[in-house]
Scaffold this motif. Sequence first.
Motif: not given
Lengths: 309, 194
Positions: B41-43, B94, B96
């Motif tokens: 999710l957060s990368h 950003y 998802l």
Amino acid sequence: MKNDFPNHNGPLPGEERLVHAALEEHARLGSNRNDDALIERILLETVNKQSVTEVVAARSTAPWKSLLIGVGSAAAVLLLGFFFLQSFQVRDSEMPRREVHFVVQILEDAPVDASPPTTPPTVAASPNQGRIEPTFAKVDAVVRPINSGTDYFMETQFGKSLSQLPSKAEHHGFLISASKVRQTGRETQFDGDVVITHDTWKIKAAGASVPIAGKVEGDSMNQSPSLTAFDVVVNQVSPRRTVHAKTLNFDAVTGNLILTGVQSISSPEGEMKKFQASDRLTLTKTSYAIESLPVLKYASPPLLKPGRN
Amino acid sequence: MPRTFTIDPTDPEELDPKNAEDFTELVKLHHRDLLVYARALSHDSTTAADLVQDAFVVAFDKVKTFDVTRDFATWMRGIIRNKWREWLRKNQKYELTDDLLAQIDADIASWQNQRLNESNSLFDSLDQGLKRLPDTLRDAVIAFYYEGRNGDEIAERLEIEPAAVRKRLQRARSILKQFLDQRIDSTTSSEAES
């Protein structure tokens, strides 16, 4: 995290995103190992939080504080030890992180010398603070790595002089991450995007340093092994506060943050911005206090001009 | 003092998060899957660790509201999603799409269920999948993920263009995803037959 490759500035395609995360995690710890540092942190804030609270409560009722004011009575000895619980640096892509635990242990009913002291007790007090620094027992600390490979723990063992450690102990755990971590002779220095996480505070700083476990001896024993940081922003969730300051010191004995060069402090009551350079802010879990230290003035020496006697 | 954690062989479905010892076991059992989820999710690995930690703290604080008939892992993923959304708002990152989020959630849920049913973790399956990758793809994956090399370094080492490295990594992730999906499907169908 890798910065520029592949496609890290934006989202990966959905079907790849979880595999990418899984590969990174698999590369970090393999298939069957736990992230012990994360587990420890979670447990410290959940199931083990109660026991820490109990220790704090017990300390507040103990007579050690008043006894310390009369250091010469030697009815209590405060031992300050600290150790690096864990140190791991996994890959280039990871932010280097260190977990630092300060442990304050209190020896109660320590042997009291019945004969009157021949010399007045040495009291090391910081100027204008009105606070007496505790006396520290010598720590024969040995640091040895446990486990090999990419992860390792650092364990501090105490020598014979401290073999009878009390059961009471107060832990202050910090997790520190930074762009760069390096070790000098006596301390570990963190530089760049430093983030320090504690139960009560989250601190962002330009740099920070902590003494290396087992290296606190000699003159350094007169000071609390302490976490220091500069150009800091301290955030506290409850009660909500944000402090901007030039320097920060963690006082492991009291568990408070000492800030100097304070630029602002904001809280639900409002924001304060006007501080003297000599002002010192003490931030506790529940409150804060500002001390204005007196400015020392010296007589101007006469000007000496060359060639005139 | 440092402690080594091992997973208790107790049936995970019988663990009650309202009990402190069981909660500890649940932390040990789920933290790495949830790290993968939060990372997806957060990368960002540091943020992922923070999200997982915060989520467990919230879960512990609100454990009295937890319905024991519900799945603990599902509950935790929900808390992580909420924490991640808070993080997005604060950091203006950003987001998802809902479809992609649902897909990631479904995938991690399948893997978590597979582990509970088969005692075979996502990472075990990943191990097997890596062994089956063609050498050209596996070399790129090992260099990038396991050796921490960047694209240019891998390109130089493999004597190919950086764009080709990127392509090989994409292809490898896609094959691994298919392999993991197949394993889940085979587990599900064998369960249905029995």
